[in-house]
Design a protein around this motif. Sequence first.
Motif, short mmCIF file in Angstrom:
data_model
loop_
_atom_site.label_atom_id
_atom_site.label_comp_id
_atom_site.label_asym_id
_atom_site.label_seq_id
_atom_site.Cartn_x
_atom_site.Cartn_y
_atom_site.Cartn_z
N LYS A 147 68.93 -2.47 45.78
CA LYS A 147 68.13 -2.43 44.55
C LYS A 147 69.00 -3.04 43.44
O LYS A 147 70.16 -2.68 43.31
N TYR A 148 68.40 -3.95 42.66
CA TYR A 148 69.21 -4.73 41.72
C TYR A 148 69.04 -4.35 40.25
O TYR A 148 69.96 -4.50 39.46
N SER A 149 67.86 -3.88 39.87
CA SER A 149 67.56 -3.77 38.45
C SER A 149 68.04 -2.48 37.79
O SER A 149 67.37 -1.90 36.94
N TYR A 150 69.21 -2.02 38.21
CA TYR A 150 69.85 -0.93 37.46
C TYR A 150 70.24 -1.45 36.07
O TYR A 150 70.30 -0.69 35.10
N TRP A 151 70.55 -2.74 36.01
CA TRP A 151 70.85 -3.41 34.75
C TRP A 151 69.86 -4.58 34.62
O TRP A 151 70.15 -5.71 35.02
N PRO A 152 68.66 -4.30 34.11
CA PRO A 152 67.58 -5.30 34.13
C PRO A 152 67.93 -6.59 33.38
O PRO A 152 68.38 -6.56 32.24
N ASN A 153 67.73 -7.70 34.02
CA ASN A 153 67.80 -9.02 33.41
C ASN A 153 66.98 -9.97 34.28
O ASN A 153 66.41 -9.56 35.30
N ASN A 178 56.68 -2.74 37.76
CA ASN A 178 56.02 -4.01 37.97
C ASN A 178 57.01 -5.11 37.58
O ASN A 178 57.09 -5.51 36.43
N TYR A 179 57.77 -5.56 38.59
CA TYR A 179 58.83 -6.53 38.31
C TYR A 179 58.28 -7.89 37.92
O TYR A 179 58.93 -8.64 37.17
N VAL A 180 57.10 -8.22 38.42
CA VAL A 180 56.49 -9.50 38.06
C VAL A 180 56.18 -9.52 36.57
O VAL A 180 56.50 -10.48 35.85
N GLN A 181 55.55 -8.44 36.09
CA GLN A 181 55.20 -8.38 34.67
C GLN A 181 56.45 -8.32 33.81
O GLN A 181 56.51 -8.95 32.73
N GLU A 182 57.47 -7.58 34.28
CA GLU A 182 58.72 -7.47 33.51
C GLU A 182 59.39 -8.82 33.33
O GLU A 182 59.89 -9.15 32.26
N ILE A 183 59.38 -9.62 34.41
CA ILE A 183 60.06 -10.91 34.30
C ILE A 183 59.25 -11.88 33.43
O ILE A 183 59.82 -12.71 32.71
N LEU A 184 57.91 -11.74 33.46
CA LEU A 184 57.07 -12.58 32.60
C LEU A 184 57.24 -12.19 31.14
O LEU A 184 57.26 -13.06 30.25
N ASP A 185 57.37 -10.89 30.89
CA ASP A 185 57.53 -10.43 29.52
C ASP A 185 58.91 -10.74 28.95
O ASP A 185 59.12 -10.65 27.73
N SER A 186 59.83 -11.10 29.81
CA SER A 186 61.21 -11.32 29.35
C SER A 186 61.47 -12.73 28.85
O SER A 186 62.60 -13.07 28.48
N ASP A 187 60.41 -13.55 28.79
CA ASP A 187 60.58 -14.95 28.40
C ASP A 187 61.66 -15.63 29.24
O ASP A 187 62.59 -16.27 28.72
N PHE A 188 61.54 -15.45 30.55
CA PHE A 188 62.56 -15.94 31.48
C PHE A 188 62.78 -17.44 31.35
O PHE A 188 63.87 -17.94 31.66
N TYR A 189 61.76 -18.19 30.93
CA TYR A 189 61.86 -19.64 30.86
C TYR A 189 62.89 -20.11 29.82
O TYR A 189 63.29 -21.27 29.82
N SER A 190 63.29 -19.19 28.95
CA SER A 190 64.33 -19.55 27.97
C SER A 190 65.72 -19.18 28.46
O SER A 190 66.70 -19.31 27.71
N GLU A 191 65.80 -18.73 29.71
CA GLU A 191 67.08 -18.32 30.30
C GLU A 191 68.04 -19.51 30.34
O GLU A 191 67.69 -20.60 30.79
#
Length: 206
Positions: A147-153, A178-191
């Motif tokens: 499990k990876y998202s102990y430190w969400p990014n 809901n990891y899909v929604q979380e990653i979409l809400d994180s503005d991942f495209y600006s990573e």
Amino acid sequence: SVEINVVDVEPHSIDIRIHGDITQLEVGNKTIVYADVLDAGNEKIENPKIEWKISSTDLASIDEEGVLTALRPGNIIITALVKKNETETLSKNINLRIITREEKIKEALEEVKDGIIANPDKYEYTTAMGLRLTGTNVDDIAGKASKYSYWPNTNTRAKDIMMAISIDKDPRDYHDKNYVQEILDSDFYSEENPEWLANAIIALDM
């Protein structure tokens, strides 16, 4: 003048081996088969006259020098023969399996899979995906899934999505998130990290 009589040494035993001590050979490849002939004093006889035979000539061929060519998949017996005297012949056999490239890859994957399963460590998402491709039971993979998202990014969410999919779980409802929604809400495209961005794109595309 001195007369010299050359006396032929009588072979006492014969041994046979394949270059590299291999037990299998891929179709289309060649190898060398050696025969060591010894006299009664266990001294090696130089340049003995060896006759080669193969149990199935449609599967492989061998020339006078012991160069063997694999033609088709199957099991063969290679025999080396040498005359001991006018009435006796010594012989020795060795087995060789001829395999296809597909069989070789499959066996290599099975060996890797068995090694991974025997390791008590948790599986990374890439390991989980690889095990699925080898036909490993999903429950066996899920029991050791990291499990990876102990430190969400962006990166950890992407890895959890890929892990969820690897073990037949819905990444929209995995570990009560809901990891899909979380990653979409994180503005991942600006990573700014290209590896993290690539993982996010791959995860959302799965």
